[in-house]
Motif scaffolding. Structure first.
Motif, PDB file in Angstrom:
ATOM      1  N   HIS A 115      20.796  26.321  88.628  1.00 14.33           N
ATOM      2  CA  HIS A 115      19.779  25.386  88.145  1.00 14.33           C
ATOM      3  C   HIS A 115      20.342  23.982  87.996  1.00 14.33           C
ATOM      4  N   ARG A 173      18.614  16.487  95.930  1.00 12.92           N
ATOM      5  CA  ARG A 173      18.073  17.809  95.593  1.00 12.92           C
ATOM      6  C   ARG A 173      17.271  17.746  94.292  1.00 12.92           C
ATOM      7  N   ARG A 174      17.767  16.992  93.336  1.00 12.64           N
ATOM      8  CA  ARG A 174      17.028  16.841  92.075  1.00 12.64           C
ATOM      9  C   ARG A 174      15.698  16.130  92.303  1.00 12.64           C
ATOM     10  N   ASP A 234      13.300  18.606  93.834  1.00 12.40           N
ATOM     11  CA  ASP A 234      12.889  19.548  92.805  1.00 12.40           C
ATOM     12  C   ASP A 234      11.823  18.926  91.897  1.00 12.40           C
ATOM     13  N   THR A 237       9.511  16.003  85.649  1.00  7.96           N
ATOM     14  CA  THR A 237       9.027  16.172  87.010  1.00  7.96           C
ATOM     15  C   THR A 237       8.093  15.022  87.345  1.00  7.96           C
ATOM     16  N   ARG A 251       4.668  22.684  90.048  1.00  5.92           N
ATOM     17  CA  ARG A 251       4.636  24.140  89.931  1.00  5.92           C
ATOM     18  C   ARG A 251       3.312  24.670  89.369  1.00  5.92           C
ATOM     19  N   ASN A 305      19.131  25.668  94.879  1.00  3.53           N
ATOM     20  CA  ASN A 305      17.803  25.903  95.432  1.00  3.53           C
ATOM     21  C   ASN A 305      16.806  25.472  94.361  1.00  3.53           C
ATOM     22  N   SER A 306      15.558  25.285  94.750  1.00  2.99           N
ATOM     23  CA  SER A 306      14.505  25.005  93.779  1.00  2.99           C
ATOM     24  C   SER A 306      13.564  26.200  93.717  1.00  2.99           C
ATOM     25  N   GLN A 318      10.675  30.113  96.582  1.00  2.49           N
ATOM     26  CA  GLN A 318      11.636  29.049  96.340  1.00  2.49           C
ATOM     27  C   GLN A 318      11.663  28.049  97.480  1.00  2.49           C
ATOM     28  N   VAL A 323      21.034  22.449  91.293  1.00  4.15           N
ATOM     29  CA  VAL A 323      19.870  22.518  92.188  1.00  4.15           C
ATOM     30  C   VAL A 323      20.281  23.058  93.562  1.00  4.15           C
TER      31      VAL A 323
END
Length: 523
Positions: free
Chosen positions: A481, A292-293, A296, A337, A301, A486-487, A276, A484
């Motif tokens: 989630h 934060r967004r 993310d 994303t 990923r 954490n990511s 993470q 956010v």
């Protein structure tokens, strides 16, 4: 168990970084062949040499965050995890019960002895648990113990409040049972496991010998060497040369060459782990949910899984592996994303690009990103993130640290950190949610203090019925989630490589707790 398959790399950056790592980190391993090394080990001594990726300078099982005493077969806990059924089962405790979730009766096994020959009594277990509570604040907060009483081989434990998941927390390696009357617990703990410590060189290795009085049957091995090397390339080389027999997390780039060697086996299994991006909620820029967004949205990923892990893992949306019964389905989750999405969110946070630099109120957006090398993929994830952030004008400075838990808990001079966490090692969502997001959580490195989320977690802690617990866990995970906090980057496979011509009965566990057991043998 879910097996992951290998995919071809996509990014030249990663290939270059990995190549550099090979050149810079290779260590002087033995040049003897696996067969020759095996012959040496078996001349009058049935030995297995296990090479792990984290080192430790202390074997105190009540505070050691690398859990080496349990993983090395020195210590055991009252209960353990049945990984196939995600249930807690007996170990040193034979049975347990509670009618109200606050008053617990634990019946211990008869005729269990410590490795010094002393009988494991209720009083000895009480003394061990009380030491764990005294030495480890996280254990205090987790177990919520008020009183412990011992009578014969029975314990009566009362918690400070109803806590239905108390029993499952006794799986925690930091609650391992030891003889606390021994003088040097840091360097020579005396547990109840199948192997007793012969010698310990801090940061280097343990030498272990079979404990003939082990309650569950003495090991067929005479000895085990449990050594450390945080360099993934060096671990792979050590196995290729025959210097060691089992390697935990070999370098992913080396897996095909390992498979090509006659007799070497490579196992890959899904685990309860997530990589993470931890957010430091006490930093001004990170306090803004739109920042934060944006961060993310910058995480590629699938690209990271394909290039850094070579397909040995799967992209993560939340902390829990999707196959777990309490993992949210994220049917409402946004899939947006990319850099354009990140720029949009930063715009909502008041940032604009000026001469290629993301700026707000005349100040450029600069972030300090922590990472550590004992998990070889984390620094590479950090590099990819740094490169993608730079493309939209964010200056990310990477800082290498050695002890992530210690550093993040003691210092607030960072913004984000790559971190790897076990999210369901007790077979339940409560561990991760309490440890990571409760204000008293041992792994709450982000400094999160969200009353709404804490209320959900507190309710989860008081809930017994499995379906209701799953609903609350899903609610908490969705809250994390949506905000956010954490990511989540990916769920890595645990990869173990070993000499299949020598090692017998090795099991790669999903919890990563149980490694050196009394079933391990050589051919």
């Amino acid at each position: 168990m879910t097996l992951f398959t290998k995919k071809k790399p996509l990014l030249a950056l990663i290939s270059l970084a990995l190549s550099a790592a090979v050149l810079l980190t290779a260590c002087g391993a033995s040049t003897s062949s696996p067969a020759a090394q095996g012959d040496t080990n078996t001349q009058g001594n049935k030995n297995v040499h296990f090479l792990y990726n984290f080192s430790t300078s202390s074997l105190d099982p009540h505070v050691d965050s690398s859990y080496v005493p349990l993983r090395a077969g020195i210590t055991e806990t009252l209960l353990r995890l049945d990984e196939d059924n995600l249930t807690v089962v007996p170990w040193l405790a034979e049975s347990w019960e509670s009618k109200d979730g606050q008053h617990w009766t634990i019946n211990l096994r008869d005729n269990v002895t410590f490795q010094n020959g002393k009988l494991m009594t209720g009083e000895a277990v009480k003394a061990s648990l009380e030491r764990a509570l005294k030495e480890n604040v996280a254990i205090q907060n987790t177990l919520k113990v008020d009183t412990i009483k011992a009578e014969g081989n029975k314990l009566e434990i009362t918690t400070t409040e109803p806590f239905p998941e108390f029993a499952s927390e006794l799986v925690n390696p930091n609650t391992a049972i030891i003889d606390v009357s021994e003088p040097d617990i840091v360097n020579k703990p005396i547990g109840t496991g199948p192997f007793k410590l012969t010698s310990f060189t801090a940061g280097s290795k343990l030498e272990l010998s079979r404990y003939d009085g082990y309650w569950d049957g003495a090991s067929p091995l005479d000895s085990v060497t449990f050594s450390f090397n945080e360099d993934a390339n060096a671990r792979s080389l050590a196995l290729k040369s025959g210097q060691v027999d089992v390697v935990y997390r070999p370098e992913v780039e080396s897996l095909e060459s390992l498979k090509a060697i006659d007799g070497l086996k490579v196992e890959s299994t899904s685990t309860f782990r997530v990589h993470q991006l931890t957010m430091n909620m006490q930093r001004e820029s990170i306090k803004d949910v739109n920042v934060r967004r944006a961060l993310d949205a910058l995480i590629d990923r699938k690209g990271i899984v394909d290039t850094i892990l070579l397909g040995y893992g799967e992209p993560a949306i939340g902390p829990f592996l999707p196959s777990l019964p309490f993992a949210p389905k994220y049917t409402h989750a946004t899939t947006e994303t990319g850099s354009d999405v990140a720029v949009k969110y930063l715009g909502e946070a008041g940032y604009t690009q000026q001469n290629g630099v993301m700026t707000k109120d005349g100040k450029p957006l600069k972030l300090t990103l922590l990472t550590y090398s004992s998990r070889a993929d984390l620094p590479l994830i950090a590099q990819v993130f740094q490169s993608d952030a730079k493309k939209i004008g964010i200056d990310v400075q990477i800082r290498q640290i050695d002890a992530p838990e210690e550093y993040m808990a003691s210092n607030r001079d960072w913004d984000i950190a790559t971190y790897s966490n076990l999210t369901a090692p007790r077979g339940d969502a409560g561990y991760y949610l309490n440890a990571t997001y409760h204000p008293k959580g041992a792994l709450n490195f982000s400094g999160s203090e969200d009353p709404a989320l804490t209320k959900i977690i507190d309710e989860l802690n008081l809930t017994v019925e499995p379906q209701k617990r799953a609903e609350l866990a899903e609610k908490a995970a969705n809250y994390v989630h949506d905000n956010v906090l954490n990511s989540f980057v990916l769920h890595p496979a645990t990869i173990v490589a070993y000499n299949g011509k020598k090692v017998k009965n090795w099991v790669t566990t999903r919890s990563e707790y149980y490694m050196i057991t009394n079933k391990l043998d050589v051919m």
